[in-house]
Design an enzyme around this catalytic site. Structure first.
Site, PDB file in Angstrom:
ATOM      1  N   TRP A   1       7.869 -14.916 -12.860  1.00  0.00           N
ATOM      2  CA  TRP A   1       6.479 -15.402 -12.351  1.00  0.00           C
ATOM      3  C   TRP A   1       6.706 -16.378 -11.415  1.00  0.00           C
ATOM      4  O   TRP A   1       6.953 -17.700 -11.965  1.00  0.00           O
ATOM      5  CB  TRP A   1       5.589 -15.741 -13.546  1.00  0.00           C
TER       6      TRP A   1
ATOM      7  N   ARG B   1       5.727  10.897  -2.485  1.00  0.00           N
ATOM      8  CA  ARG B   1       4.206  10.543  -1.620  1.00  0.00           C
ATOM      9  C   ARG B   1       4.788  11.376  -0.555  1.00  0.00           C
ATOM     10  O   ARG B   1       6.051  11.797  -0.233  1.00  0.00           O
ATOM     11  CB  ARG B   1       4.672   8.995  -1.216  1.00  0.00           C
TER      12      ARG B   1
ATOM     13  N   LYS C   1       1.114  -4.661   4.468  1.00  0.00           N
ATOM     14  CA  LYS C   1       0.629  -6.170   4.043  1.00  0.00           C
ATOM     15  C   LYS C   1      -0.509  -6.476   5.085  1.00  0.00           C
ATOM     16  O   LYS C   1      -0.157  -6.655   6.298  1.00  0.00           O
ATOM     17  CB  LYS C   1       1.642  -7.095   3.843  1.00  0.00           C
TER      18      LYS C   1
ATOM     19  N   MET D   1       2.301  -2.376 -11.107  1.00  0.00           N
ATOM     20  CA  MET D   1       1.529  -1.673 -10.280  1.00  0.00           C
ATOM     21  C   MET D   1       0.658  -0.333 -11.024  1.00  0.00           C
ATOM     22  O   MET D   1      -0.260   0.021 -10.745  1.00  0.00           O
ATOM     23  CB  MET D   1       2.124  -1.286  -8.955  1.00  0.00           C
TER      24      MET D   1
ATOM     25  N   TYR E   1      -6.357 -12.937 -13.354  1.00  0.00           N
ATOM     26  CA  TYR E   1      -5.108 -13.762 -13.420  1.00  0.00           C
ATOM     27  C   TYR E   1      -5.095 -14.959 -14.219  1.00  0.00           C
ATOM     28  O   TYR E   1      -6.040 -15.646 -13.948  1.00  0.00           O
ATOM     29  CB  TYR E   1      -4.907 -14.168 -11.912  1.00  0.00           C
TER      30      TYR E   1
ATOM     31  N   ARG F   1       8.045   5.996  -5.647  1.00  0.00           N
ATOM     32  CA  ARG F   1       7.168   7.007  -5.947  1.00  0.00           C
ATOM     33  C   ARG F   1       7.056   8.378  -5.073  1.00  0.00           C
ATOM     34  O   ARG F   1       7.361   7.991  -3.763  1.00  0.00           O
ATOM     35  CB  ARG F   1       5.678   6.498  -6.583  1.00  0.00           C
TER      36      ARG F   1
ATOM     37  N   GLY G   1       5.785  -7.199 -12.023  1.00  0.00           N
ATOM     38  CA  GLY G   1       4.626  -6.633 -11.788  1.00  0.00           C
ATOM     39  C   GLY G   1       4.375  -5.387 -12.374  1.00  0.00           C
ATOM     40  O   GLY G   1       5.254  -5.016 -13.267  1.00  0.00           O
TER      41      GLY G   1
END
Lengths: 385, 385
Positions: free
Chosen positions: A323, A230, A380, A300, A93, A228, A298
């Site tokens: 950001w 799944r 989370k 991922m 980062y 996505r 992001g």
């Protein structure tokens, strides 16, 4: 001599030398004897070098530090494990403390004691570091009063702990990137709808994604969501629709010639959010209207964003990034605090919610494994101290 | 009955039915007998259907048309073959006339005759269609006076013919996309330089590229140029430096770890122009400073633009496109004409030049082959009528 932890600014690095812990403990005892304004000893998740978080982090005892006249000593209540926390430990980062450092960047705590000159905070207040500040994965933190922002104790602690990094990102991306028109209910007298603009996003099950859905809904902005493929996709779709999603598509459902034929009555979106990259970002671009903007926050999939020349020239698309850490590093700290209060107000009113799991600090390693994705898809992770 | 060519608006399609040419010629003779305000017959490069330009274009005789009271009849002097002209014939350009159509989009001509109500133009004036207008590859054009813009006859005709599509694109990209600070010479009294901003571009040998170099130079803006590896690269570099290029790199010269180490004293560029795509666009992105913008206006490599997530989030780059045709379709026609006058002023003063080759209309097929790249790298082809 005791090298105290530096807490003066939110970006200050954690420069404690853990090799001297034993001698420091001795010193600490002496220091305490001369001063009542010393924090309790703290337990912290520390990394001595960059690397994989499950390899380089360890639980460390840290002696108390002096609470100076403008300092506030906070007993931490909860702090999340965000992807950016993991990236900081990995050393990938761009803005990060140099190790050895305590992990974590946001969280909520209760004021334990205050320095002699502090009047804005009292023991028992709930506070968050705002802007967020390195080193929230520890039981006690001492920092200057300017670092702290008092928050409403009527919200669940896990929301106060997580309100900045993800919900504020969602809020700012919706407010700042493009001026979106909100929809209105029909005015009875003239029977006219003002149709709101629309947004499209991928990674819709992420915490930012869940917030975008609810914040867009509350502003009368249509939202189209890409997830996505799944197992249990129908259940996921149902959950997002319960939050306020207008449409939810899996990536494979979008392998059609013209994705816009799937829009039904929803206007072509003016704004798109991308936190995935690769094919999923291309899907967002396909949905955008002439002159639309895609904001990347992001990646991922770890795949880049690919854009055709004609999308730039003829479809006049604009692409940019968002950001939060950069936004907050400008002179917007006070503005950010007002937005956080607003977001916590929405939480309090039941208008903003997202999936989290509170895990006791003692089980930090389990929470970390879940945050690292080792145990499949998980909510989370929020550490409860 | 005669179906006359429609010339009323710059975007009007050429809808002449070429199957009736013979009968039309008969009709034309009759029409001419009844009206002196008829244009001379015209020779035009026409395509009946979309396809490869060397396969679908042909030279056609077109009868004269009536010059109505607000019309201006223009004897064309010169018109270029631009890549967008080729794309329109191929049917791959999003805004294009439906075939059958006359090729071409910009050019310069001399006023041959004017309608009864026209006072702003006189025979002998040089005029260009402004905004550009479909169908410039013909010897006589009749269009409403609003279409035409009088230009300075003191510039070479090939510059008047080509001043809009490429030089105006360069001018607008430098003016409109990002506010750039110009450099100044040191003020003797205080001995301070104001260092100008910098731009970076690929495709620097293109006509837009050559204009960007000169226009940037004239504004005190540093310019870094990327060209493809080719035979005679030193000569090309020398030529661009003569125009005002600060630095010229081939793509292979940029295969270094940190391209910014090549900048010397030039500031990191705030703005980049991309007309190539693929790896060459990535080179432009690498040069850009934090928060920089890349504007795509072409895609010569036919490869897309690929951008990393971190370039968006951490480097805060923005990407957009520029399309002159869209800029001109707004209410900026008058503004555009002022800029064209300014650009022709620079040409007149020797401050704006670019490589062209005038080819007689009779050799159109040779010019087309050169424009299509069949004969290797060639200067911009301009048809001389």
């Amino acid at each position: 001599m005791l090298r105290s932890l530096s807490h003066k600014t939110p970006s200050l690095l954690f420069n404690f030398n853990f090799n001297n812990l034993t001698s420091l403990r001795t010193t600490l005892t002496i220091t305490q004897a001369f001063s009542s304004a010393v924090s309790p000893p703290s337990k912290a998740i520390v990394y001595d070098s960059h690397g994989q978080p499950d390899a380089v982090t360890k639980l460390v005892d840290i002696p108390g530090v002096k609470v100076k006249e403008n300092d506030v000593c906070v007993k931490m209540l909860a702090a999340p494990i965000n992807p950016s926390d993991i990236n900081r430990i990995q050393g990938v980062y761009p803005v990060r403390p140099e190790p050895p450092a305590v992990g974590g960047y946001e969280g909520v705590g209760e004021v334990y004691s205050v320095g002699a000159a502090v009047t804005a905070f009292s023991p028992g207040d709930w506070v968050i570091p705002s802007p967020p500040s390195f080193g929230t994965w520890q039981t006690y933190i001492v920092k200057d009063q300017n670092v702290w922002h008092k928050v409403n104790k009527a919200v669940p602690m896990e929301y106060a702990a997580t309100i900045t990094v993800n919900p504020l990102t969602a809020f700012l991306m919706l407010e700042d990137c493009v001026t979106l028109n909100s929809g209105t209910a029909p005015l009875a007298a003239i029977l006219v709808f003002l149709v709101g603009d629309a947004i499209v996003q991928n990674g819709a099950t992420s915490m930012v994604g869940q917030c975008v859905i609810q914040l867009a809904k509350s502003r009368g902005i249509h939202n189209i969501n890409i997830i996505r493929d799944r197992p249990g996709v129908d259940e996921v779709k149902e959950r997002l629709k319960d939050l306020g999603a207008d449409e939810v598509f899996t990536e494979s459902e979008l392998e059609v010639k013209n994705v816009k034929s799937l829009l039904g009555g929803i206007p072509e979106p003016a704004l798109g959010f991308n936190c995935v990259g690769g094919n999923s970002a291309s899907m967002v671009l396909k949905f955008l209207r002439q002159g639309g903007t895609m904001v990347t926050y992001g990646g991922m999939s770890k795949k880049p964003v690919t854009v055709s020349t004609s999308a730039f020239i003829f479809k006049e698309l604009s692409l940019r990034g968002f950001w939060l850490q950069n936004w907050l590093s400008t002179d917007k700290a006070q503005e950010g605090r007002k937005m956080i209060d607003k977001l916590l107000g929405l939480v309090h009113d039941g208008k903003l919610k997202y999936k989290m799991e509170l895990t006791p600090f003692d089980d930090f390693n389990t929470a970390l494994d879940k945050a690292l994705g080792k145990l499949g898809s998980q909510p989370k992770q929020v550490i409860k101290f």
